[in-house]
Design a protein around this motif. Structure first.
Motif, PDB file in Angstrom:
ATOM      1  N   ALA A 152       0.799  -1.122   0.342  1.00 48.63           N
ATOM      2  CA  ALA A 152       0.064  -0.021   0.374  1.00 48.63           C
ATOM      3  C   ALA A 152       0.924   1.334   0.179  1.00 48.63           C
ATOM      4  CB  ALA A 152      -0.904   0.121   1.238  1.00 48.63           C
ATOM      5  N   ARG A 153       0.264   2.057  -0.577  1.00 48.89           N
ATOM      6  CA  ARG A 153       0.655   3.897  -0.592  1.00 48.89           C
ATOM      7  C   ARG A 153       1.047   3.812   0.854  1.00 48.89           C
ATOM      8  NH1 ARG A 153       2.316   7.121  -4.191  1.00 48.89           N
ATOM      9  NH2 ARG A 153       1.366   6.569  -6.781  1.00 48.89           N
ATOM     10  N   GLN A 154       2.190   4.852   0.953  1.00 50.42           N
ATOM     11  CA  GLN A 154       2.371   5.631   2.702  1.00 50.42           C
ATOM     12  C   GLN A 154       2.889   4.127   3.564  1.00 50.42           C
ATOM     13  OE1 GLN A 154       0.942   8.632   3.509  1.00 50.42           O
ATOM     14  NE2 GLN A 154       0.229   9.289   1.560  1.00 50.42           N
ATOM     15  N   CYS A 155       3.397   2.652   3.592  1.00 54.22           N
ATOM     16  CA  CYS A 155       3.141   2.044   4.545  1.00 54.22           C
ATOM     17  C   CYS A 155       5.017   1.743   4.699  1.00 54.22           C
ATOM     18  CB  CYS A 155       2.818   0.360   3.591  1.00 54.22           C
ATOM     19  SG  CYS A 155       3.845  -0.446   2.257  1.00 54.22           S
ATOM     20  N   GLY A 156       6.082   1.825   4.105  1.00 58.13           N
ATOM     21  CA  GLY A 156       7.001   2.470   4.814  1.00 58.13           C
ATOM     22  C   GLY A 156       7.961   1.724   3.360  1.00 58.13           C
ATOM     23  N   LYS A 157       7.499   1.631   2.313  1.00 58.99           N
ATOM     24  CA  LYS A 157       7.831   0.778   0.917  1.00 58.99           C
ATOM     25  C   LYS A 157       9.671   1.843   0.839  1.00 58.99           C
ATOM     26  CE  LYS A 157       5.553   0.876  -2.168  1.00 58.99           C
ATOM     27  NZ  LYS A 157       4.124   1.100  -1.489  1.00 58.99           N
ATOM     28  N   SER A 158       9.570   2.859   0.407  1.00 58.52           N
ATOM     29  CA  SER A 158      10.460   4.004   0.250  1.00 58.52           C
ATOM     30  C   SER A 158      11.390   3.445   1.129  1.00 58.52           C
ATOM     31  CB  SER A 158      10.245   5.268  -0.029  1.00 58.52           C
ATOM     32  OG  SER A 158       8.851   5.493  -1.754  1.00 58.52           O
ATOM     33  N   THR A 159      11.030   3.714   2.511  1.00 58.29           N
ATOM     34  CA  THR A 159      11.859   4.289   3.726  1.00 58.29           C
ATOM     35  C   THR A 159      13.017   3.144   3.311  1.00 58.29           C
ATOM     36  OG1 THR A 159      10.325   4.803   4.984  1.00 58.29           O
ATOM     37  CG2 THR A 159      12.396   4.318   6.189  1.00 58.29           C
ATOM     38  N   ILE A 160      12.450   1.635   2.887  1.00 54.04           N
ATOM     39  CA  ILE A 160      12.787   0.429   3.180  1.00 54.04           C
ATOM     40  C   ILE A 160      14.284   0.122   1.778  1.00 54.04           C
ATOM     41  CG2 ILE A 160      13.009  -2.280   3.047  1.00 54.04           C
ATOM     42  CD1 ILE A 160      11.145  -2.533   4.407  1.00 54.04           C
ATOM     43  N   VAL A 161      13.644   0.573   1.259  1.00 51.48           N
ATOM     44  CA  VAL A 161      14.372  -0.002  -0.314  1.00 51.48           C
ATOM     45  C   VAL A 161      15.532   2.131   0.284  1.00 51.48           C
ATOM     46  CG1 VAL A 161      12.681  -0.144  -1.843  1.00 51.48           C
ATOM     47  CG2 VAL A 161      12.781   2.281  -1.828  1.00 51.48           C
ATOM     48  N   ALA A 162      15.234   2.629   0.215  1.00 46.03           N
ATOM     49  CA  ALA A 162      16.711   3.799   0.345  1.00 46.03           C
ATOM     50  C   ALA A 162      16.916   3.771   1.230  1.00 46.03           C
ATOM     51  CB  ALA A 162      15.553   5.226   0.869  1.00 46.03           C
ATOM     52  N   GLN A 163      16.570   3.290   2.484  1.00 44.35           N
ATOM     53  CA  GLN A 163      18.269   2.479   3.925  1.00 44.35           C
ATOM     54  C   GLN A 163      18.686   1.503   2.863  1.00 44.35           C
ATOM     55  OE1 GLN A 163      14.765   1.235   6.116  1.00 44.35           O
ATOM     56  NE2 GLN A 163      16.090   2.090   8.302  1.00 44.35           N
ATOM     57  N   ILE A 164      18.599   0.720   2.079  1.00 41.20           N
ATOM     58  CA  ILE A 164      19.490  -0.607   1.580  1.00 41.20           C
ATOM     59  C   ILE A 164      20.200   0.180   0.582  1.00 41.20           C
ATOM     60  CG2 ILE A 164      19.032  -2.628  -0.133  1.00 41.20           C
ATOM     61  CD1 ILE A 164      16.613  -3.321   1.173  1.00 41.20           C
ATOM     62  N   GLY A 165      19.177   0.888  -0.285  1.00 43.29           N
ATOM     63  CA  GLY A 165      19.955   1.988  -1.602  1.00 43.29           C
ATOM     64  C   GLY A 165      21.308   2.571  -1.237  1.00 43.29           C
ATOM     65  N   ALA A 166      20.835   3.202  -0.018  1.00 42.55           N
ATOM     66  CA  ALA A 166      22.530   4.226  -0.092  1.00 42.55           C
ATOM     67  C   ALA A 166      22.971   3.591   0.721  1.00 42.55           C
ATOM     68  CB  ALA A 166      21.622   4.336   1.905  1.00 42.55           C
ATOM     69  N   ASP A 167      22.864   2.256   1.374  1.00 42.47           N
ATOM     70  CA  ASP A 167      23.759   1.552   2.203  1.00 42.47           C
ATOM     71  C   ASP A 167      24.679   0.657   0.488  1.00 42.47           C
ATOM     72  OD1 ASP A 167      23.710   2.080   4.605  1.00 42.47           O
ATOM     73  OD2 ASP A 167      22.329  -0.753   5.081  1.00 42.47           O
ATOM     74  N   ARG A 168      24.267   0.643  -0.516  1.00 38.62           N
ATOM     75  CA  ARG A 168      25.167  -0.392  -1.662  1.00 38.62           C
ATOM     76  C   ARG A 168      24.914   0.724  -2.849  1.00 38.62           C
ATOM     77  NH1 ARG A 168      22.789  -6.045  -2.188  1.00 38.62           N
ATOM     78  NH2 ARG A 168      21.952  -7.081  -0.019  1.00 38.62           N
ATOM     79  N   GLY A 169      25.018   2.783  -2.632  1.00 35.88           N
ATOM     80  CA  GLY A 169      25.209   2.992  -2.954  1.00 35.88           C
ATOM     81  C   GLY A 169      24.619   3.651  -4.820  1.00 35.88           C
ATOM     82  N   ALA A 170      22.875   3.094  -4.358  1.00 36.23           N
ATOM     83  CA  ALA A 170      22.023   2.597  -5.724  1.00 36.23           C
ATOM     84  C   ALA A 170      21.539   3.929  -5.742  1.00 36.23           C
ATOM     85  CB  ALA A 170      21.369   2.046  -4.874  1.00 36.23           C
ATOM     86  N   GLU A 171      21.602   3.815  -7.483  1.00 35.19           N
ATOM     87  CA  GLU A 171      20.820   4.942  -7.989  1.00 35.19           C
ATOM     88  C   GLU A 171      19.601   5.226  -7.891  1.00 35.19           C
ATOM     89  OE1 GLU A 171      20.653   8.855 -10.606  1.00 35.19           O
ATOM     90  OE2 GLU A 171      22.404   7.438  -9.434  1.00 35.19           O
ATOM     91  N   TRP A 172      18.514   6.522  -7.090  1.00 37.44           N
ATOM     92  CA  TRP A 172      17.074   6.431  -6.906  1.00 37.44           C
ATOM     93  C   TRP A 172      16.482   6.980  -8.101  1.00 37.44           C
ATOM     94  CZ3 TRP A 172      14.286   4.853  -2.631  1.00 37.44           C
ATOM     95  CH2 TRP A 172      13.319   5.676  -2.534  1.00 37.44           C
ATOM     96  N   ARG A 173      15.220   6.396  -8.453  1.00 40.52           N
ATOM     97  CA  ARG A 173      14.569   6.811  -9.449  1.00 40.52           C
ATOM     98  C   ARG A 173      12.702   6.911  -9.564  1.00 40.52           C
ATOM     99  NH1 ARG A 173      18.214   5.508 -15.254  1.00 40.52           N
ATOM    100  NH2 ARG A 173      19.295   6.435 -14.386  1.00 40.52           N
ATOM    101  N   SER A 174      12.179   8.303  -8.392  1.00 41.69           N
ATOM    102  CA  SER A 174      11.004   7.913  -8.311  1.00 41.69           C
ATOM    103  C   SER A 174       9.668   8.276  -9.553  1.00 41.69           C
ATOM    104  CB  SER A 174      10.707   9.159  -7.547  1.00 41.69           C
ATOM    105  OG  SER A 174       8.977   8.901  -7.089  1.00 41.69           O
ATOM    106  N   LEU A 175       9.335   7.394  -9.766  1.00 37.73           N
ATOM    107  CA  LEU A 175       8.012   7.431 -10.980  1.00 37.73           C
ATOM    108  C   LEU A 175       7.406   8.503 -10.995  1.00 37.73           C
ATOM    109  CD1 LEU A 175       8.441   4.361 -13.145  1.00 37.73           C
ATOM    110  CD2 LEU A 175       9.730   6.408 -13.420  1.00 37.73           C
ATOM    111  N   ASP A 176       7.086   9.171  -8.741  1.00 34.61           N
ATOM    112  CA  ASP A 176       6.086   9.767  -8.883  1.00 34.61           C
ATOM    113  C   ASP A 176       6.406  11.442  -8.986  1.00 34.61           C
ATOM    114  OD1 ASP A 176       3.694   7.671  -7.624  1.00 34.61           O
ATOM    115  OD2 ASP A 176       4.400   8.681  -5.718  1.00 34.61           O
ATOM    116  N   ARG A 177       7.416  11.803  -9.559  1.00 31.75           N
ATOM    117  CA  ARG A 177       7.619  13.089 -10.510  1.00 31.75           C
ATOM    118  C   ARG A 177       7.548  12.684 -11.580  1.00 31.75           C
ATOM    119  NH1 ARG A 177      12.483  11.675  -6.959  1.00 31.75           N
ATOM    120  NH2 ARG A 177      12.644  12.934  -5.436  1.00 31.75           N
ATOM    121  N   ALA A 178       6.759  13.609 -12.242  1.00 34.57           N
ATOM    122  CA  ALA A 178       6.604  13.890 -13.245  1.00 34.57           C
ATOM    123  C   ALA A 178       7.682  13.839 -14.681  1.00 34.57           C
ATOM    124  CB  ALA A 178       5.630  15.260 -13.541  1.00 34.57           C
ATOM    125  N   ALA A 179       8.517  14.409 -14.493  1.00 33.15           N
ATOM    126  CA  ALA A 179      10.000  14.230 -15.542  1.00 33.15           C
ATOM    127  C   ALA A 179      10.547  12.999 -14.640  1.00 33.15           C
ATOM    128  CB  ALA A 179      10.525  15.720 -14.471  1.00 33.15           C
TER     129      ALA A 179
END
Length: 420
Positions: free
Chosen positions: A37-64
């Motif tokens: 579901a929206r706002q259940c914490g998905k972005s927080t988990i992937v941000a934590q894991i992504g930051a630890d791995r130096g991942a590139e982040w792209r959100s499709l909620d941003r129009a551009a």
């Protein structure tokens, strides 16, 4: 952009059971999707894991960002480092482009995706990633994640059976507070009218942003009426024909709307259990609202009104317990499935858990602080049919101690769900 861990509305990042599952999946799987579901914490988990791995982040909620993905999916997913794509259901064409990348470069952990709809169930989404992607469901916060307690009831009841014991300090008023709070981080951080405003906006956003845009439906008011009806029918059989008659929509439309509400994680269907033991068992599913706080708010219920004798607490509490168990099944060691049981004579069991070995745990939910022999009527009926496969019959109630009601029957405080 690089992954940045967002701040939590609660003031601290709560450890999630799903975090370990995602890490394990990335170790041997090319694409990992966190669906929920929206706002259940998905972005927080992937941000934590992504930051630890130096991942590139792209959100499709941003129009551009979304426009770039739609214009050239192949270039969008071409990156040497791990790529996190948030809300991937907004541009489902990306899945074919991701397939091309991971078929060429089969290293594990190449893509970490999130989705606020059941991505592979949406119309027009290509079945692009069989054998290449693992999906992990994330629900709103479990009570144990909020409290910092074990959330181990499913494993405990299958392991201990009738030896299960639990004492609780939780009172009926405490359970009511948990029901109206629910598990969304924003709702946990708020109280009173501010929490109600969050729930109102959340449901409106789901209908206007996800359901209508993804599916191009035109009957927004009817969809909202259906959602309120489902909240009022918590714990009851889901009969589309009956709902269609009350709401004034064709049954085919109601069936479609129910599917959409499940795809965006607002409801969860609980299938009927039978194992073909009785021709009198019904096959109709029940529906539970994914979050009890949303359900209570849709019904205009607060803590004071739910304390009244004539309140709809029973149905809301059953939905609350059902979804706590549904959450646990995503991380428990025991691999079990969730059902309900009801006969044509209206003998029923709220929750039936069956593991891969055919072992069964039967659970009824009572809002009373006192357990009685009659509370086990449905469980005893089911026990006669499954025989030795019954591990235990459990009545979860708002009392404070575990009580025996026969060789395999126990009344257990509801808080055992998250405190064991």
């Amino acid at each position: 952009m690089a992954s940045v861990v967002p701040s939590s509305p609660i003031g601290r990042i709560l450890p999630r059971h799903a975090h370990r599952a995602v890490e394990d999946a990335l170790a041997d799987t090319r694409v990992v999707l966190i669906n929920g579901a929206r706002q259940c914490g998905k972005s927080t988990i992937v941000a934590q894991i992504g930051a630890d791995r130096g991942a590139e982040w792209r959100s499709l909620d941003r129009a551009a960002t979304r426009h770039a993905a739609e214009f050239d999916p192949t270039s969008f997913v071409r990156d040497d480092q791990m790529l996190v794509i948030d809300e991937v259901q907004r541009v489902p064409e990306l899945l074919l482009a991701i397939k091309e990348v991971v078929d060429t470069d089969p290293r594990p952990g190449r893509f970490l995706l999130t989705g606020s709809a059941r991505v592979l169930g949406l119309r027009g989404v290509p079945d692009a990633l069989p054998g290449r992607m693992e999906t992990i469901e994330l629900w709103p916060l479990a009570q144990g994640e909020i409290d910092g307690t074990p959330d181990g009831f499913v494993d405990a009841v299958f392991d201990q059976g009738v030896d299960l014991r639990h004492g609780s300090l939780e009172q009926r008023t405490g359970y009511i507070d948990r029901v109206i709070r629910g598990g969304f981080p924003e709702a946990v951080a708020r109280v009173g009218r501010r929490r109600e405003t969050f729930f109102d906006n959340y449901v409106a956003d789901i209908v206007n942003r996800d359901v209508i845009q993804l599916s191009e439906i035109e009957r927004g008011p009817e969809m909202r009426a259906l959602i309120r009806m489902l909240a009022a029918r918590s714990g009851q059989l889901l009969v589309p024909g009956s709902i269609a008659g009350e709401i004034g929509l064709p049954q085919t439309t109601v069936n479609r709307y129910l599917g959409l509400l499940e795809e965006v994680f607002l409801i969860k269907r609980i299938p009927a259990w039978s194992r073909n033991l009785s021709s009198r068992a019904v096959s109709t599913a029940k529906a539970a609202m994914v979050d009890s706080g949303i359900a209570a708010n849709l019904l205009g219920q607060d803590a004071a009104s739910l304390r009244r004798i004539d309140s709809p607490l029973g149905g809301l509490l059953e939905g609350f317990v059902t979804m706590e168990i549904a959450r646990q099944l995503t991380w428990s060691n025991v691999r079990a499935e969730l059902f309900h049981y009801r006969t044509k004579d209206k003998v029923e069991v709220d929750i039936v858990l069956e593991d891969r070995r055919g072992r069964v745990v039967a659970i009824d939910v009572k809002s009373s602080a006192t357990a009685r022999p009659d509370d086990f009527k449905g469980i005893n009926h089911l026990a006669e049919r499954v025989g030795g496969d019954l591990v235990a019959g459990i009545v979860l109630y708002t009392g404070t101690e575990t009580l025996a009601f026969g060789p395999k029957n126990r009344a257990v405080p509801i808080s055992a769900l998250w405190e064991m």
